[in-house]
Structures are given as C-alpha cells and as structure tokens.
Scaffold this active site. Structure first.
Site, mmCIF file in Angstrom:
data_model
loop_
_atom_site.group_PDB
_atom_site.id
_atom_site.type_symbol
_atom_site.label_atom_id
_atom_site.label_comp_id
_atom_site.label_asym_id
_atom_site.label_seq_id
_atom_site.Cartn_x
_atom_site.Cartn_y
_atom_site.Cartn_z
ATOM 1 N N HIS A 1 0.731 -1.417 0.016
ATOM 2 C CA HIS A 1 -0.072 -0.043 0.055
ATOM 3 C C HIS A 1 0.538 1.352 -0.094
ATOM 4 O O HIS A 1 0.423 2.234 -0.247
ATOM 5 C CB HIS A 1 -0.873 -0.116 1.276
ATOM 6 C CG HIS A 1 -2.375 0.683 1.175
ATOM 7 N ND1 HIS A 1 -2.645 1.434 0.070
ATOM 8 C CD2 HIS A 1 -3.517 0.165 1.306
ATOM 9 C CE1 HIS A 1 -3.837 1.892 -0.062
ATOM 10 N NE2 HIS A 1 -4.612 1.076 0.735
ATOM 11 N N ASP B 1 -1.841 2.232 -4.928
ATOM 12 C CA ASP B 1 -3.141 2.765 -4.086
ATOM 13 C C ASP B 1 -4.194 1.641 -4.324
ATOM 14 O O ASP B 1 -4.291 0.859 -5.312
ATOM 15 C CB ASP B 1 -3.696 4.057 -4.703
ATOM 16 C CG ASP B 1 -2.629 5.228 -4.189
ATOM 17 O OD1 ASP B 1 -1.895 4.926 -3.177
ATOM 18 O OD2 ASP B 1 -2.549 6.195 -4.790
#
Length: 452
Positions: A419, A423
């Site tokens: 992450h 995204d």
C-alpha cells in the site's frame, strides 16, 4: 599425535557468518580426507564442508541451528603426519553445483502454510473378518440332524434360515433379544455352531471402546536451515510491507475451453498447458501499463525500482520447503515457452538442483495452490516486490447472463499489494484489466497496441 582445527573458510561474496544446518560426524568418528563434515547455509546457498585431512574427531563446535562466524573453529581433529598443528583451513565446497541447491533472497513464497491435520483415534467397533462373515459350507441333512439336539422343529427352523447358521433355538432367541446379527458372529462349537459363549464374545467385541485419552506431550522442533530462512523472509515481508488484498471473480469458461482445445491439438514436443502460462502472458501484456506494479521498493533508500523486463516468480512447494524459482524475460516468451520454462525451473527447485540465477531476480510473483486453491486467499508479498497474484480453484457456479441463469466455469482471483506504492484504485484497475484479458483470452495473443 597432533590436533588440527578446521575453521569456517571465507566463502566470499561478503558472507560474514553461516548457519550450521547438519552435522555428518560425531565425536570419536574417524574421517578420511575429502569426507563431508558439516553442512552450512549462508544467505546465498547451502554448502557442504569437507575435511582436508584424515583424522579422528575430538570436538565439535556448535549445534545445528547455531551461526558461526567466518574463521571460527568448527571441528577439532587428532591427526598424524607433517601437517599436524595447522590451525586454519582453506576447505571449499566439494561440488560447485551444491552452492546453488538452496534459494537466495527470492526463495520465500507468498503462499500461506497449510494447516496440519491430526487424525483422531478410531473408537468404533471392530470389523469382522471375511471368514467371520462367511456362512458355513452347505450341510447335508444327516449332518444337520447330528448337529441339532432340539428335535424336528429346530431342524425346520435351521433349514429355513438363508445361511444355514447352526445355533440352538434358545441361543437364537437370546441373540434376537440382544439384537445381534448372527451373520457377524463366529461359531466355535461343533460344525461351526454358535454358542452362548460366542454371543458373549461378540457382545464384548462391539462394546463401546474407552473414550479417547487426553494427550499432554509437547514436542519441540528447532526451526533451522531453509525452514528458518523462509520464516525470516515471511516475517520481513509481513512486518515491513503494509499489505492490502483484493479479490475478484473471473469467468474462465472461454479460457478453459481454449486451453483444453490447444492441449488436445498440440504435437509431441509441446508441453501441456496449465492455467499459469496464460497468466504469465497476460501479465506480460499488462505490466508495461502499470510499471509501479512490476517493481521493487527499497524502503531504506526510499527508491522504487521499476523494471522493464518481466521476471515472474512461481511459488513452488518442495521437499525442502517453499521456494520461488523464476521465469526470466516473460515479455520475450510465447505461451509454449512460458509453459516449458516454468516446468523446467519448478522441477529444478523440487529436485534441489536449481541454480542461484533460477532462484533470484523475480519482479512479481504468481502463487497458486492448484486443485487445493480454495475460494480466496490473502497472499504475502515476496519482499522486496510490491505485488503478488494468486489464482484460486476453478469451479462451476450459476451466474446471470442476459437475465438467465447458466453455469459457468468461475475462479476467484486473489492478490495483495504494497500500500506504500499501490493505491487501492490502481490495484482494482490493474486486476480489472487482468480480468478482461482472462475472460477474453484472444486478447492475450494480440499485440497490445491493436486492442488497447
């Protein structure tokens, strides 16, 4: 008699220490020159250390699982001859090939470890043997008369029984009261006659067994060698990478039909196609559009390395543990090359003969449990990569098409992303584009510029 100290040699490549994974000798053993003394594992390879001298083992330094620095004494030997008293050794691996027998930093797999299943104890009734079930041989009337003592009525009852079981009427009534099937009772009386004692023995055999006893033993097993290396890599990935997972379902009916058709018409030199070569070719089409997914992230330096070549790691279960052999330059391979190269490197890993290059350099990983693929998974990323793709099991499921229910071959596609780099929107877009290729497999074989 003098002593010889065998030391851990400088293995090179900046290695400062090695883990002792297996001793092949013990104190008091006589060893010959070139005999294997110990196996050690570095971050790069597993190496067997051989003795440069002949002698007797006086002392071993370190246990399996311990780490020894370069130059430290591993074995002390008592020797004879002019070389006695030497305290260092230039011992090298006995076979250059063995330096590649175990994986390097790319060896850790993303696949979750399987859950151990401990079978319980069987407390059911014992099963009679075939001999116990078998009816006695057909008896003549005279032999039946000799066996019966209860008169003509008893004779008629015995002859009417389908298996001609020899048993007195009183004993038969007792068996009926006890709900005993006489076909499963072994008779020990004359001519195989069933007696009251036989009924008692049968009741005892089918009596409830004692309840399963509680277990209290705990068995400790030291995690060393490759298993510890895998654990360290998994811990590094889980600790340092903020994972998030994304699961999408894919209609694989068309692709599965194409795969079966291609396999049915392939010639002898062409390998049988599984689903993974199609995934590899789809990724080769897609990743140039998502360069940040085909990448390594160096958190310490704050640098993302985006790769133009596509090197796909294939998470593979081996006898030594989970490894990730690599198919390099998938962008330059066709579907047959992908299948052939994947088979070659995974077999090399399972057989313990994969080279260092075959076990390193992956830029993205595929992890599949095949027929055990389950419904979904949350795979762990192969550090320092930023993405991993996990096909699950194919299964027929009812789906709505044009407001009608039909059965299609469906598969859930699991994935995990770093992450820090990817995204959620980008991950969803990437998987949706991958889904489009898998559901329309003709696009996998068309140049990207002609359909994008």
């Amino acid at each position: 008699m003098k002593t010889y100290s065998f030391r851990l040699p400088d293995i090179g490549e900046g290695v400062a220490e090695a883990e002792i994974t297996a001793w092949h000798i013990k104190v008091g053993d006589h060893v010959e020159e070139d005999q294997t003394l110990v196996d050690v594992m570095t971050d790069k390879a597993t190496i067997d250390m051989t003795s440069p001298v002949t002698g007797t083992v006086l002392k071993l330094f370190g246990a399996e699982g311990d780490k020894a620095p370069v130059g430290s004494v591993l074995v002390e030997l008592e020797i004879e001859g002019e070389d006695a008293g030497v305290s260092t050794s230039n011992a090298a691996p006995s076979s250059p090939d063995k330096t590649a027998d175990k994986p390097d930093d790319a060896e850790a797999t993303s696949a979750a470890p399987p859950t151990a299943v401990i079978p319980g104890e069987d407390a059911g009734p014992s099963t009679p043997s075939a001999d116990e079930k078998a009816p006695p041989s057909e008896l003549t009337g005279s032999r039946l008369k000799a066996g019966m003592t209860e008169g003509a009525g008893a004779m008629e009852e015995q002859e009417s029984h389908s298996h001609q079981i020899l048993i007195a009427p009183a004993t038969r009534r007792r068996a009926e009261d006890l709900d005993i099937d006489l076909n499963y009772v072994a008779g020990t009386g004359p001519e195989g006659r069933i007696t009251d004692a036989d009924l008692d023995a049968h009741l005892k055999s089918r009596a409830p067994q004692p309840a399963a006893r509680e277990r209290h033993d705990v068995h400790e097993k030291k995690i060393i060698g490759l298993r510890r290396r895998i654990a360290e890599r998994m811990e590094l990935s889980a600790r340092s990478i903020p994972h998030f997972s994304y699961v999408e379902d894919c209609d694989m009916t068309a692709l599965e039909g194409l795969r079966r058709e291609i396999n049915a018409s392939r010639h002898g030199a062409q390998p049988k196609l599984t689903l993974l070569p199609f995934f590899m070719r789809a990724l080769a089409q897609l990743l140039p559009e998502f360069p940040h997914v085909n990448a390594h992230y160096d958190a310490d330096a704050g640098v993302l390395c985006q790769f133009e070549p596509i090197h796909i790691g294939i998470a593979t279960q081996t006898a030594e543990g989970l490894m990730v052999p690599v198919v390099h330059h998938v962008e330059a391979l066709d579907i047959w090359d992908c299948a052939r190269e994947m088979s070659r490197v995974t077999n090399a890993a399972r057989e313990g003969r994969a080279s260092r290059d075959e076990l390193s350099g992956s830029t993205i990983t595929l992890t599949s449990l095949g027929a055990l693929g389950g419904v979904a998974a949350t795979p762990i990323i192969n550090h320092p990569e930023v993405a991993i793709i996990g096909p699950n099991k194919l299964m027929g499921r009812p789906v709505f098409i044009n407001n009608q229910v039909t059965v299609r071959t469906m598969m859930n596609l699991s994935s995990s992303f770093d992450h820090r780099i990817v995204d959620g929107y980008d991950a969803a877009k990437f998987i949706q584009r991958l889904k489009r290729l898998l559901e329309n497999p003709a696009l996998i074989f068309i140049e990207k510029r002609s359909w994008s």
